[in-house]
Design an enzyme around this catalytic site. Structure first.
Site, PDB file in Angstrom:
ATOM      1  CB  ILE A 197       3.814  -9.681  23.575  1.00  0.00           C
ATOM      2  CG1 ILE A 197       2.593  -9.688  22.658  1.00  0.00           C
ATOM      3  CG2 ILE A 197       4.821 -10.710  23.105  1.00  0.00           C
ATOM      4  CD1 ILE A 197       2.917  -9.304  21.199  1.00  0.00           C
ATOM      5  CB  SER A 198      -0.885 -11.639  26.471  1.00  0.00           C
ATOM      6  OG  SER A 198      -0.868 -10.686  27.502  1.00  0.00           O
ATOM      7  CD  GLN A 199      -0.766 -19.160  25.316  1.00  0.00           C
ATOM      8  OE1 GLN A 199      -0.467 -19.142  26.504  1.00  0.00           O
ATOM      9  NE2 GLN A 199      -1.319 -20.196  24.732  1.00  0.00           N
ATOM     10  N   PRO A 200      -1.277 -15.381  22.274  1.00  0.00           N
ATOM     11  CG  PRO A 200      -0.601 -15.629  20.036  1.00  0.00           C
ATOM     12  CD  PRO A 200      -0.133 -15.847  21.447  1.00  0.00           C
ATOM     13  NE  ARG A 210       1.353 -12.501  19.848  1.00  0.00           N
ATOM     14  CZ  ARG A 210       2.246 -13.298  20.409  1.00  0.00           C
ATOM     15  NH1 ARG A 210       3.010 -14.069  19.665  1.00  0.00           N
ATOM     16  NH2 ARG A 210       2.357 -13.358  21.720  1.00  0.00           N
TER      17      ARG A 210
END
Ligand code: SAH
Length: 216
Positions: free
Chosen positions: A63-66, A37
């Site tokens: 970038i979306s949260q994991p 990431r």
């Protein structure tokens, strides 16, 4: 300490955290363990790449949260060889996770600059993703139908073209709500006129802008 080694340790920690938060699909967790990431965020943010939070990318996108990536991917029931259409390529991180799980990945991104940058990056990293610049609320007819459709931006409703381009027994995961907050929907297509919809937790995505989404 070697940076790559450090990042691998941080990824392990992140995966444990996601498991604790309720992600049980071991293939999703394995993919998150693999995808670097830190290579999908701005160089200045690399050290935060394995914190469980969304991070900014260019042009006001994220970038979306994991956890969000893991949750959506788990609902999607990805299996090797399935055709997956993603709407909202962004950083390419979610697409890379899908590739690691053996999916055949197509992705639509409306912002040309993001699409071109991410296309180059995915290529360098060896992820094979077909990318289209355009309005993803209309899907991508050329390669339809898809076994899975994953929308990674907030939609006011479920876009009709996406339902049409979903295979029978296919699954679509999409956040639906207003511009502030959305609920995660999982839609299973039973046949051309029958859909089963399950509604999950609340999330916050950037808006899906387009013909069947929000207007700019
Ligand atoms: N999946 C991404 C998260 C993307 S954020 C990741 O892993 O990083 C949402 C993205 O959706 C943004 O890049 C935004 O430009 C894009 N987007 C918004 N509306 C869209 C539309 N109608 N079609 C395609 N992409 C869209």
């Amino acid at each position: 300490m070697d940076k790559e080694f450090k990042f691998r340790g941080l990824r392990e920690k992140l995966v444990k955290e996601l498991a604790k938060k309720g992600i049980t699909d071991t293939e999703v967790l394995a993919a998150i363990q693999k995808v670097k990431r830190h290579l999908f965020v701005d160089e200045l943010l690399m050290d935060s790449a394995y914190e469980d939070r969304a991070l900014p990318i260019i042009l006001n996108q994220t970038i979306s949260q994991p956890y969000t990536v893991a949750f959506q991917t788990q609902l999607l029931e990805v299996k090797k060889g399935l055709k997956v259409l993603e709407i909202g390529l962004g950083s390419g991180y979610q697409a890379a996770v899908l590739c690691e799980m053996g999916a055949i990945v197509f992705s639509v991104e409306r912002l040309k600059e993001i699409a071109l940058l991410t296309k180059e990056k995915l290529k360098i990293l060896g992820y094979d993703v077909q990318i289209k610049i355009g309005d993803g609320t209309l899907g991508w007819q050329t390669f339809a139908p898809y076994d899975r459709i994953l929308v990674t931006a907030a939609s006011p409703s479920i876009p009709e073209p996406l339902l049409k381009q979903l295979n029978i027994n296919g699954i679509m995961v999409i956040p639906v709500g207003d511009r502030e907050i959305q609920k995660m929907y999982k839609v299973i297509k039973k046949d051309d006129n029958a859909y089963e919809t399950k509604v999950y937790d609340e999330f916050k995505f950037v808006p899906l802008i387009g013909d069947k989404g929000w207007k700019l």
